[in-house]
Design a protein around this motif. Structure first.
Motif, PDB file in Angstrom:
ATOM      1  N   VAL A 126     -20.210  31.400 -31.559  1.00  0.00           N
ATOM      2  CA  VAL A 126     -21.466  31.685 -30.856  1.00  0.00           C
ATOM      3  C   VAL A 126     -22.048  33.022 -31.309  1.00  0.00           C
ATOM      4  CG1 VAL A 126     -22.472  32.155 -28.585  1.00  0.00           C
ATOM      5  CG2 VAL A 126     -20.888  30.242 -28.877  1.00  0.00           C
ATOM      6  N   ARG A 127     -21.196  34.018 -31.463  1.00  0.00           N
ATOM      7  CA  ARG A 127     -21.674  35.331 -31.916  1.00  0.00           C
ATOM      8  C   ARG A 127     -22.342  35.245 -33.275  1.00  0.00           C
ATOM      9  NH1 ARG A 127     -17.473  39.906 -33.580  1.00  0.00           N
ATOM     10  NH2 ARG A 127     -17.877  38.964 -35.624  1.00  0.00           N
ATOM     11  N   GLU A 128     -21.861  34.308 -34.111  1.00  0.00           N
ATOM     12  CA  GLU A 128     -22.392  34.178 -35.467  1.00  0.00           C
ATOM     13  C   GLU A 128     -23.468  33.104 -35.572  1.00  0.00           C
ATOM     14  OE1 GLU A 128     -21.905  36.085 -38.034  1.00  0.00           O
ATOM     15  OE2 GLU A 128     -20.537  37.405 -36.943  1.00  0.00           O
ATOM     16  N   GLY A 129     -24.091  32.751 -34.429  1.00  0.00           N
ATOM     17  CA  GLY A 129     -25.265  31.897 -34.461  1.00  0.00           C
ATOM     18  C   GLY A 129     -25.019  30.414 -34.347  1.00  0.00           C
ATOM     19  N   GLY A 130     -23.759  30.021 -34.110  1.00  0.00           N
ATOM     20  CA  GLY A 130     -23.446  28.607 -34.019  1.00  0.00           C
ATOM     21  C   GLY A 130     -23.337  28.104 -32.592  1.00  0.00           C
ATOM     22  N   LYS A 131     -22.991  26.837 -32.475  1.00  0.00           N
ATOM     23  CA  LYS A 131     -22.739  26.198 -31.188  1.00  0.00           C
ATOM     24  C   LYS A 131     -21.251  25.877 -31.098  1.00  0.00           C
ATOM     25  CE  LYS A 131     -27.211  25.685 -30.152  1.00  0.00           C
ATOM     26  NZ  LYS A 131     -27.834  26.161 -31.412  1.00  0.00           N
ATOM     27  N   SER A 132     -20.633  26.234 -29.970  1.00  0.00           N
ATOM     28  CA  SER A 132     -19.205  26.000 -29.766  1.00  0.00           C
ATOM     29  C   SER A 132     -18.983  24.877 -28.764  1.00  0.00           C
ATOM     30  CB  SER A 132     -18.504  27.263 -29.231  1.00  0.00           C
ATOM     31  OG  SER A 132     -18.258  28.179 -30.249  1.00  0.00           O
ATOM     32  N   VAL A 133     -18.147  23.926 -29.137  1.00  0.00           N
ATOM     33  CA  VAL A 133     -17.671  22.920 -28.195  1.00  0.00           C
ATOM     34  C   VAL A 133     -16.228  23.262 -27.868  1.00  0.00           C
ATOM     35  CG1 VAL A 133     -17.249  20.477 -27.774  1.00  0.00           C
ATOM     36  CG2 VAL A 133     -19.225  21.192 -29.140  1.00  0.00           C
ATOM     37  N   VAL A 134     -16.002  23.716 -26.649  1.00  0.00           N
ATOM     38  CA  VAL A 134     -14.672  24.102 -26.186  1.00  0.00           C
ATOM     39  C   VAL A 134     -13.992  22.842 -25.648  1.00  0.00           C
ATOM     40  CG1 VAL A 134     -13.368  25.553 -24.595  1.00  0.00           C
ATOM     41  CG2 VAL A 134     -15.520  26.397 -25.590  1.00  0.00           C
ATOM     42  N   ALA A 135     -13.039  22.326 -26.395  1.00  0.00           N
ATOM     43  CA  ALA A 135     -12.370  21.075 -26.025  1.00  0.00           C
ATOM     44  C   ALA A 135     -10.916  21.366 -25.676  1.00  0.00           C
ATOM     45  CB  ALA A 135     -12.452  20.075 -27.179  1.00  0.00           C
ATOM     46  N   ASP A 136     -10.501  20.980 -24.481  1.00  0.00           N
ATOM     47  CA  ASP A 136      -9.166  21.357 -24.019  1.00  0.00           C
ATOM     48  C   ASP A 136      -8.781  20.505 -22.814  1.00  0.00           C
ATOM     49  OD1 ASP A 136      -7.563  24.320 -24.594  1.00  0.00           O
ATOM     50  OD2 ASP A 136      -6.893  23.086 -22.911  1.00  0.00           O
ATOM     51  N   ARG A 137      -7.477  20.445 -22.533  1.00  0.00           N
ATOM     52  CA  ARG A 137      -7.009  19.787 -21.304  1.00  0.00           C
ATOM     53  C   ARG A 137      -7.145  20.700 -20.096  1.00  0.00           C
ATOM     54  NH1 ARG A 137      -1.145  17.260 -22.325  1.00  0.00           N
ATOM     55  NH2 ARG A 137      -0.757  19.438 -22.873  1.00  0.00           N
ATOM     56  N   ASP A 138      -7.222  22.015 -20.332  1.00  0.00           N
ATOM     57  CA  ASP A 138      -7.335  22.977 -19.241  1.00  0.00           C
ATOM     58  C   ASP A 138      -8.804  23.102 -18.849  1.00  0.00           C
ATOM     59  OD1 ASP A 138      -7.421  25.212 -17.549  1.00  0.00           O
ATOM     60  OD2 ASP A 138      -5.724  26.169 -18.567  1.00  0.00           O
ATOM     61  N   GLU A 139      -9.213  22.297 -17.881  1.00  0.00           N
ATOM     62  CA  GLU A 139     -10.622  22.237 -17.516  1.00  0.00           C
ATOM     63  C   GLU A 139     -11.111  23.547 -16.909  1.00  0.00           C
ATOM     64  OE1 GLU A 139     -13.642  19.407 -14.893  1.00  0.00           O
ATOM     65  OE2 GLU A 139     -11.653  18.691 -15.506  1.00  0.00           O
ATOM     66  N   GLU A 140     -10.286  24.189 -16.089  1.00  0.00           N
ATOM     67  CA  GLU A 140     -10.723  25.423 -15.428  1.00  0.00           C
ATOM     68  C   GLU A 140     -11.037  26.518 -16.439  1.00  0.00           C
ATOM     69  OE1 GLU A 140      -9.150  28.662 -12.065  1.00  0.00           O
ATOM     70  OE2 GLU A 140      -7.965  26.865 -12.519  1.00  0.00           O
ATOM     71  N   LYS A 141     -10.102  26.785 -17.344  1.00  0.00           N
ATOM     72  CA  LYS A 141     -10.324  27.830 -18.342  1.00  0.00           C
ATOM     73  C   LYS A 141     -11.409  27.433 -19.338  1.00  0.00           C
ATOM     74  CE  LYS A 141      -5.749  30.020 -18.288  1.00  0.00           C
ATOM     75  NZ  LYS A 141      -4.541  30.314 -19.101  1.00  0.00           N
ATOM     76  N   GLY A 142     -11.431  26.162 -19.699  1.00  0.00           N
ATOM     77  CA  GLY A 142     -12.418  25.709 -20.672  1.00  0.00           C
ATOM     78  C   GLY A 142     -13.837  25.819 -20.153  1.00  0.00           C
ATOM     79  N   ARG A 143     -14.056  25.407 -18.912  1.00  0.00           N
ATOM     80  CA  ARG A 143     -15.396  25.505 -18.329  1.00  0.00           C
ATOM     81  C   ARG A 143     -15.800  26.966 -18.145  1.00  0.00           C
ATOM     82  NH1 ARG A 143     -17.603  20.829 -17.085  1.00  0.00           N
ATOM     83  NH2 ARG A 143     -16.274  19.020 -16.647  1.00  0.00           N
ATOM     84  N   ALA A 144     -14.852  27.801 -17.756  1.00  0.00           N
ATOM     85  CA  ALA A 144     -15.158  29.218 -17.578  1.00  0.00           C
ATOM     86  C   ALA A 144     -15.614  29.842 -18.888  1.00  0.00           C
ATOM     87  CB  ALA A 144     -13.946  29.952 -17.023  1.00  0.00           C
ATOM     88  N   LEU A 145     -14.946  29.503 -19.987  1.00  0.00           N
ATOM     89  CA  LEU A 145     -15.334  30.050 -21.286  1.00  0.00           C
ATOM     90  C   LEU A 145     -16.702  29.529 -21.705  1.00  0.00           C
ATOM     91  CD1 LEU A 145     -14.818  31.660 -23.829  1.00  0.00           C
ATOM     92  CD2 LEU A 145     -13.489  29.734 -24.719  1.00  0.00           C
ATOM     93  N   ALA A 146     -16.938  28.234 -21.531  1.00  0.00           N
ATOM     94  CA  ALA A 146     -18.239  27.669 -21.897  1.00  0.00           C
ATOM     95  C   ALA A 146     -19.359  28.307 -21.080  1.00  0.00           C
ATOM     96  CB  ALA A 146     -18.225  26.156 -21.713  1.00  0.00           C
ATOM     97  N   ASP A 147     -19.106  28.524 -19.790  1.00  0.00           N
ATOM     98  CA  ASP A 147     -20.099  29.190 -18.946  1.00  0.00           C
ATOM     99  C   ASP A 147     -20.374  30.607 -19.438  1.00  0.00           C
ATOM    100  OD1 ASP A 147     -20.296  26.945 -17.365  1.00  0.00           O
ATOM    101  OD2 ASP A 147     -19.004  27.706 -15.767  1.00  0.00           O
ATOM    102  N   GLU A 148     -19.307  31.305 -19.837  1.00  0.00           N
ATOM    103  CA  GLU A 148     -19.456  32.671 -20.366  1.00  0.00           C
ATOM    104  C   GLU A 148     -20.329  32.690 -21.615  1.00  0.00           C
ATOM    105  OE1 GLU A 148     -16.676  35.384 -23.203  1.00  0.00           O
ATOM    106  OE2 GLU A 148     -15.667  34.511 -21.464  1.00  0.00           O
ATOM    107  N   LEU A 149     -20.192  31.662 -22.455  1.00  0.00           N
ATOM    108  CA  LEU A 149     -20.904  31.642 -23.731  1.00  0.00           C
ATOM    109  C   LEU A 149     -22.330  31.114 -23.606  1.00  0.00           C
ATOM    110  CD1 LEU A 149     -18.004  30.404 -26.041  1.00  0.00           C
ATOM    111  CD2 LEU A 149     -18.833  32.733 -25.720  1.00  0.00           C
ATOM    112  N   GLY A 150     -22.647  30.489 -22.480  1.00  0.00           N
ATOM    113  CA  GLY A 150     -24.024  30.109 -22.207  1.00  0.00           C
ATOM    114  C   GLY A 150     -24.479  28.828 -22.878  1.00  0.00           C
ATOM    115  N   ALA A 151     -25.775  28.759 -23.179  1.00  0.00           N
ATOM    116  CA  ALA A 151     -26.394  27.529 -23.671  1.00  0.00           C
ATOM    117  C   ALA A 151     -25.884  27.111 -25.050  1.00  0.00           C
ATOM    118  CB  ALA A 151     -27.915  27.701 -23.721  1.00  0.00           C
ATOM    119  N   SER A 152     -25.242  28.022 -25.754  1.00  0.00           N
ATOM    120  CA  SER A 152     -24.715  27.706 -27.086  1.00  0.00           C
ATOM    121  C   SER A 152     -23.313  27.127 -27.036  1.00  0.00           C
ATOM    122  CB  SER A 152     -24.717  28.960 -27.963  1.00  0.00           C
ATOM    123  OG  SER A 152     -26.024  29.386 -28.234  1.00  0.00           O
ATOM    124  N   ALA A 153     -22.829  26.795 -25.842  1.00  0.00           N
ATOM    125  CA  ALA A 153     -21.471  26.273 -25.712  1.00  0.00           C
ATOM    126  C   ALA A 153     -21.451  25.091 -24.764  1.00  0.00           C
ATOM    127  CB  ALA A 153     -20.516  27.348 -25.227  1.00  0.00           C
TER     128      ALA A 153
END
Length: 252
Positions: A27-54
């Motif tokens: 995300v910092r380098e201008g891309g879009k991140s798809v955070v894929a994981d079994r840990d839904e709590e941590k994964g959603r928290a990270l995606a929320d932190e990264l905003g619309a690009s995640a």
């Protein structure tokens, strides 16, 4: 110009450790991140932190249908898929006599089978996007043996040679898809954390692991992510089928 401008990267095991550090860099380098994981709590928290690009997507890497769904949703949401980091992984401390069939299968299902499914499933989507880069996390223990990590060594050795096959196949087929493996030493991540408090002789686990590395410390997730960023970017356009080592000199 950002190094991953408008590129879409799916990261398995993206909720923590090397995967999370890579998702942030994408995300910092201008891309879009798809955070894929079994840990839904941590994964959603990270995606929320990264905003619309995640985007967070639940993913069990041992299930082909789960991979197919994750890749389809990624392409539908962001319009394509240009990078894959296979970072999901686990380890056990067992030798050939103590390792159970259940343990061996569990480690290899996640580390080796999961990487196979990721590579196999992502290729059609990358072809439609005009090509891309696959990065598979192996280990220094995919390059050398260890008496205490039978299943882990076997799985990471498999990842190393799977990577070479994928690279050669995609090159032969003119898909414009590169595939490389990254081989970290011991990195200060949640997977390694239990080892740090397990004494080895008269040393703490942390001291013992640090002394394995000539640089005298554990690696950081961000240091490995920097190497992955290079491989995901067009800067690595002539690199495929190769091992990239990030181990503080351990294998030297």
């Amino acid at each position: 110009m950002p190094r991953l401008d408008d590129k879409v990267v799916l990261v398995s095991g993206g909720a923590s450790g090397i995967g999370a550090a890579t998702a942030r860099l994408v995300v910092r380098e201008g891309g879009k991140s798809v955070v894929a994981d079994r840990d839904e709590e941590k994964g959603r928290a990270l995606a929320d932190e990264l905003g619309a690009s995640a985007l967070f997507l639940p993913l069990d890497v041992t299930r082909e249908a789960a991979w197919q769904k994750a890749i389809a949703v990624t392409a539908e949401t962001f319009g394509g898929l240009h990078g894959l980091l296979n970072a999901a992984g686990i380890g056990t401390r067992t030798d050939i006599e103590s390792c159970t069939l259940e343990d061996y299968r569990r480690v290899n299902d996640i580390n080796a089978l999961g990487t196979f499914l990721g590579c196999k499933t992502v290729i059609p989507a990358m072809k439609q996007s005009g090509g891309g880069s696959i990065v598979n996390i192996s280990s220094v223990l995919g390059l050398r043996g260890a008496s205490y990590a039978l299943a882990y060594c076997a799985s990471k050795g498999a990842v190393r040679l799977l990577t070479k096959h994928v690279a050669l196949h995609c090159a032969q087929m003119k898909y414009n898809i590169r595939c490389n493996s990254v081989h970290p030493g011991y990195i200060d991540t949640p997977m390694v954390a239990p080892r740090l408090t397990q004494n080895v002789g008269n040393m703490s686990g942390r001291q013992w692991l640090e002394e394995l590395h000539p640089l005298g410390r554990l690696g950081e997730a961000g240091e490995v992510a920097n190497m992955i960023l290079f491989l995901l970017s067009d800067e690595a356009s002539f690199s495929t089928g190769s091992e990239f080592i990030c181990d503080g000199g351990l294998t030297a």
